[in-house]
Design an enzyme around this catalytic site. Structure first.
Site, mmCIF file in Angstrom:
data_model
loop_
_atom_site.group_PDB
_atom_site.id
_atom_site.type_symbol
_atom_site.label_atom_id
_atom_site.label_comp_id
_atom_site.label_asym_id
_atom_site.label_seq_id
_atom_site.Cartn_x
_atom_site.Cartn_y
_atom_site.Cartn_z
ATOM 1 N N LEU A 138 30.270 0.425 6.506
ATOM 2 C CA LEU A 138 29.463 1.078 7.528
ATOM 3 C C LEU A 138 28.048 1.192 6.972
ATOM 4 O O LEU A 138 27.858 1.384 5.768
ATOM 5 C CB LEU A 138 30.004 2.481 7.847
ATOM 6 C CG LEU A 138 31.380 2.569 8.513
ATOM 7 C CD1 LEU A 138 31.772 4.037 8.686
ATOM 8 C CD2 LEU A 138 31.392 1.860 9.868
ATOM 9 N N ASP A 139 27.053 1.094 7.849
ATOM 10 C CA ASP A 139 25.681 1.256 7.404
ATOM 11 C C ASP A 139 25.482 2.655 6.808
ATOM 12 O O ASP A 139 26.219 3.597 7.138
ATOM 13 C CB ASP A 139 24.714 1.069 8.574
ATOM 14 C CG ASP A 139 24.763 -0.336 9.152
ATOM 15 O OD1 ASP A 139 25.165 -1.256 8.412
ATOM 16 O OD2 ASP A 139 24.410 -0.504 10.333
ATOM 17 N N LYS A 140 24.470 2.788 5.971
ATOM 18 C CA LYS A 140 24.195 4.046 5.285
ATOM 19 C C LYS A 140 24.214 5.246 6.239
ATOM 20 O O LYS A 140 24.818 6.283 5.933
ATOM 21 C CB LYS A 140 22.833 3.963 4.590
ATOM 22 C CG LYS A 140 22.373 5.262 3.955
ATOM 23 C CD LYS A 140 20.980 5.120 3.358
ATOM 24 C CE LYS A 140 20.480 6.446 2.806
ATOM 25 N NZ LYS A 140 19.107 6.331 2.253
#
Length: 322
Positions: A138-140
């Protein structure tokens, strides 16, 4: 440091007609599928006396397979005591509810303080699994559910399930713009031609499919439920921007504040201060990689997302007669 290995066996009946990379992952479960795929493309796999360098090549029962490869030592990372919100755990997998701001894997600019470092502290034996068992990211600043493998066989099965689209991932998002109906975006995604840290819809990209439906409409925004068929980098963010409905807070892909006319000062300020993409991995469903049991988990909507929805509802109510 590297170690030379040689593996030999015959294709079992259970693998008849399967792809070569799938077959080798089942025949040699101590090695990850990504590593096996590299061995194949590097010419290290011989089937019935012939080098096969295509992972998708089909095999049949009784074929003799030999693998000759260099086993590169995995890069070592430091275990760090970072708190994890663990939704589920057994001997084979972990399901984690990732908070905003936590990077999944060390990289340029983020050498530590990541989910991977936290996993090494929580379960030190995961150091023996490539990428500490991480099979998707998942993105940051995206919140929500991720599955992590604690063993190589579990990782091999999860990666295969991901590639075969057998893992269901559903997201919640808030997008900009008035939307009348749900739909599907089927557009290839690859690196942006000029902005190398961005992704984009490009003809030479990899196939990508995103389904979305409207949960709730607001004056100039929509609350969406989305389901991924593929797992390309930034897929939802890129696809929604492509159809001109970028996610709230996603400044990378055009999600700058777009408040409705005559919005309240509180809503205006909240939209301006919402510094992450309004995206949450809400549900994860899969067959357990070892037992085969169908499992499903839901993660509660994070507080900042809930407040955004509340303010948008209040704005809609205040302008019912406009």
């Amino acid at each position: 440091m590297s170690e030379h290995i040689e593996l030999t066996d015959t294709v079992p009946a259970s693998c008849n007609g399967k792809r070569l990379d799938q077959t080798l992952a089942e025949m040699f479960p101590d090695y990850s599928r990504s590593r096996i795929k590299t061995w194949i493309t590097d010419g290290g796999v011989i089937v019935d006396g012939e080098v096969i360098d295509k992972p998708r090549e089909k095999v049949v029962t009784g074929m003799h397979v030999s693998v000759r490869a260099e086993l590169q030592e995995e890069q070592r990372f430091t275990a760090q005591p970072i708190a994890l919100d663990i939704v589920y755990e057994d001997d084979h997998i972990l399901v984690i509810n990732k908070p905003a701001g936590l990077v999944v894997h060390p990289g340029a600019g983020t050498p530590d303080g990541t989910l991977l470092n936290a996993l090494l502290h929580h379960f030190p034996a995961i150091d023996q699994v490539p990428r500490a068992g991480i099979v998707h990211r998942l993105d940051k600043d995206t919140t929500g559910l991720m599955v992590v493998a604690k063993t190589i066989p579990a990782q091999t099965h999860l990666v295969a399930a991901m590639q075969e689209r057998e893992i269901t991932r559903e997201y919640e998002a808030v997008c900009n713009g008035s939307m009348t109906a749900g739909g599907m975006v089927e557009e290839p995604i690859g690196r942006h031609p000029t902005k190398r840290t961005h992704m984009a819809v490009v003809a030479t990209g990899k196939p990508a499919i995103t389904h979305y439906r409207i949960v709730e409409r607001f004056r100039k925004h929509a609350h969406l439920r989305l389901r991924l068929e593929t797992g390309r980098t930034h897929q939802i963010r890129v696809h929604m921007a492509h159809i001109r409905h970028p996610l709230v807070g996603d400044f990378t892909y055009g999600g700058r504040p777009r408040p409705p006319q005559n919005a309240s000062p509180e809503l205006l300020e909240y939209l301006r201060s919402f510094k992450r993409q309004a995206l949450h991995a809400a549900r994860l469903s899969l067959h357990h990689p070892i037992t085969g049991e169908w499992l499903s988990w839901d993660a509660p909507t994070p507080d900042d997302f809930v407040k955004l929805l509340e303010l948008l509802r209040a704005d809609r109510k205040a302008h019912l007669n406009d």
